[in-house]
Motif scaffolding. Structure first.
Motif, PDB file in Angstrom:
ATOM      1  N   CYS A 137       8.145  -4.297   7.886  1.00  0.00           N
ATOM      2  CA  CYS A 137       8.327  -4.531   9.367  1.00  0.00           C
ATOM      3  C   CYS A 137       7.148  -5.345  10.085  1.00  0.00           C
ATOM      4  N   GLY A 138       6.176  -5.537   9.209  1.00  0.00           N
ATOM      5  CA  GLY A 138       5.140  -6.547   9.585  1.00  0.00           C
ATOM      6  C   GLY A 138       4.112  -5.769  10.689  1.00  0.00           C
ATOM      7  N   LEU A 139       4.063  -4.417  10.213  1.00  0.00           N
ATOM      8  CA  LEU A 139       3.181  -3.659  11.383  1.00  0.00           C
ATOM      9  C   LEU A 139       1.857  -3.597  10.794  1.00  0.00           C
ATOM     10  N   GLU A 140       1.212  -4.204   9.677  1.00  0.00           N
ATOM     11  CA  GLU A 140      -0.035  -4.046   9.167  1.00  0.00           C
ATOM     12  C   GLU A 140      -1.194  -4.281  10.138  1.00  0.00           C
ATOM     13  N   PRO A 141      -1.083  -5.152  11.077  1.00  0.00           N
ATOM     14  CA  PRO A 141      -2.125  -5.322  11.916  1.00  0.00           C
ATOM     15  C   PRO A 141      -2.342  -4.310  13.124  1.00  0.00           C
ATOM     16  N   TYR A 142      -1.587  -3.404  13.122  1.00  0.00           N
ATOM     17  CA  TYR A 142      -1.801  -2.334  14.305  1.00  0.00           C
ATOM     18  C   TYR A 142      -2.329  -1.262  13.830  1.00  0.00           C
ATOM     19  N   PHE A 143      -2.479  -0.977  12.599  1.00  0.00           N
ATOM     20  CA  PHE A 143      -3.050   0.119  12.188  1.00  0.00           C
ATOM     21  C   PHE A 143      -4.189   0.177  11.292  1.00  0.00           C
ATOM     22  N   ARG A 144      -5.175   0.848  11.509  1.00  0.00           N
ATOM     23  CA  ARG A 144      -6.434   1.017  10.762  1.00  0.00           C
ATOM     24  C   ARG A 144      -6.683   1.771   9.879  1.00  0.00           C
ATOM     25  N   GLY A 145      -5.782   2.513   9.312  1.00  0.00           N
ATOM     26  CA  GLY A 145      -5.536   3.255   7.887  1.00  0.00           C
ATOM     27  C   GLY A 145      -4.451   4.278   7.804  1.00  0.00           C
ATOM     28  N   PHE A 146      -4.302   4.841   6.723  1.00  0.00           N
ATOM     29  CA  PHE A 146      -3.361   6.131   6.623  1.00  0.00           C
ATOM     30  C   PHE A 146      -3.683   6.901   5.543  1.00  0.00           C
ATOM     31  N   LEU A 147      -2.958   8.061   5.403  1.00  0.00           N
ATOM     32  CA  LEU A 147      -3.077   8.921   4.330  1.00  0.00           C
ATOM     33  C   LEU A 147      -1.618   9.614   4.361  1.00  0.00           C
ATOM     34  N   CYS A 148      -1.465   9.950   2.832  1.00  0.00           N
ATOM     35  CA  CYS A 148      -0.059  10.613   2.519  1.00  0.00           C
ATOM     36  C   CYS A 148      -0.406  11.461   1.338  1.00  0.00           C
ATOM     37  N   ALA A 149       0.729  12.496   1.284  1.00  0.00           N
ATOM     38  CA  ALA A 149       0.764  13.494   0.304  1.00  0.00           C
ATOM     39  C   ALA A 149       0.432  12.835  -1.188  1.00  0.00           C
ATOM     40  N   GLY A 150       1.148  11.898  -1.336  1.00  0.00           N
ATOM     41  CA  GLY A 150       0.960  11.049  -2.544  1.00  0.00           C
ATOM     42  C   GLY A 150      -0.306  10.653  -3.020  1.00  0.00           C
ATOM     43  N   MET A 151      -1.291  10.481  -2.170  1.00  0.00           N
ATOM     44  CA  MET A 151      -2.626  10.067  -2.062  1.00  0.00           C
ATOM     45  C   MET A 151      -3.534  11.397  -2.285  1.00  0.00           C
ATOM     46  N   THR A 152      -3.174  12.178  -1.935  1.00  0.00           N
ATOM     47  CA  THR A 152      -4.296  13.409  -1.865  1.00  0.00           C
ATOM     48  C   THR A 152      -3.812  14.541  -2.644  1.00  0.00           C
ATOM     49  N   GLY A 153      -2.244  14.743  -2.845  1.00  0.00           N
ATOM     50  CA  GLY A 153      -1.855  15.988  -3.353  1.00  0.00           C
ATOM     51  C   GLY A 153      -1.869  17.314  -2.172  1.00  0.00           C
TER      52      GLY A 153
END
Length: 207
Positions: free
Chosen positions: A122-138
């Motif tokens: 969707c070309g939304l990368e410029p709007y967000f500074r970061g993210f977390l999800c269950a797959g990354m942290t458990g």
């Protein structure tokens, strides 16, 4: 004053249920399993893979569930890269305005690669500074909200989501919850509710 706005994905930023249903049914067909319906997929949006496995395959062992779902995730990633999901009206325009006033982040119960697919397709990368999800942290959403706050040294923030699970996660993290009533779920007592994505800016300004 709110410094950051954190978003859920499914039922909040986009609806990928049609694409996900297509991917999962390809796997189910290969395994001679009954096809799933789009409504079943939507009912599972926001759950962790363990919770989805228990809902779809209660009769199977944890190992068997994991094997099927891993195949579903692999197929889903490939198809989402090509077909993506459907952004809700006003998402891109509203994010463009919001990122000038607030730091924007994403926290989801999804697996690794899903948020990246959304942002890239969707070309939304410029709007967000970061993210977390269950797959990354458990970890589940409430814990990941706390981890995100710690990681980025966030002060006052708000979370936008569309389910009661999101609402409970916000209570756990001590974060105000804006309910996206246009999404898939329900809420009991959110700090605010919006009927469209464009309304989020106004509600965030009030909190």
């Amino acid at each position: 004053m709110i410094e950051a706005v954190i978003f859920d994905v499914d039922g909040t930023l986009w609806d990928s249920s049609e694409t996900v249903t297509k991917a999962w049914n390809l796997v189910f067909a290969r395994r001679n399993l009954p096809p799933c319906e789009i409504g079943q997929i939507r009912d599972c949006m926001g759950l962790t893979l363990d919770e989805i496995g228990a809902r779809f395959f209660p009769e199977l062992s944890s190992a068997a569930r994991s094997e099927i779902l891993a195949e579903c995730m692999e197929c889903q990633r490939g198809i989402l890269k090509e077909e993506g999901g459907r952004l809700y009206p006003g998402v891109r325009e509203t994010l463009s305005a919001l990122c000038l006033k607030y730091a924007l982040y994403i926290v989801s119960n999804c697996e690794c690669g899903y948020i990246e697919n959304l942002l890239s397709f969707c070309g939304l990368e410029p709007y967000f500074r970061g993210f977390l999800c269950a797959g990354m942290t458990g970890k589940k959403k409430g814990e990941n909200l706390l981890l995100l706050k710690e990681k980025y040294a966030l002060g006052s923030c708000v979370y936008v989501g569309d389910t009661h699970t999101d609402e409970l996660a916000c209570r756990q993290a001590g974060i105000p919850f804006i309910f996206a009533a246009y999404g898939f779920g329900k809420a009991e007592s959110p700090a605010a509710r919006v009927g469209s994505f464009a309304e989020i800016a106004g509600e965030a300004d009030k909190l």
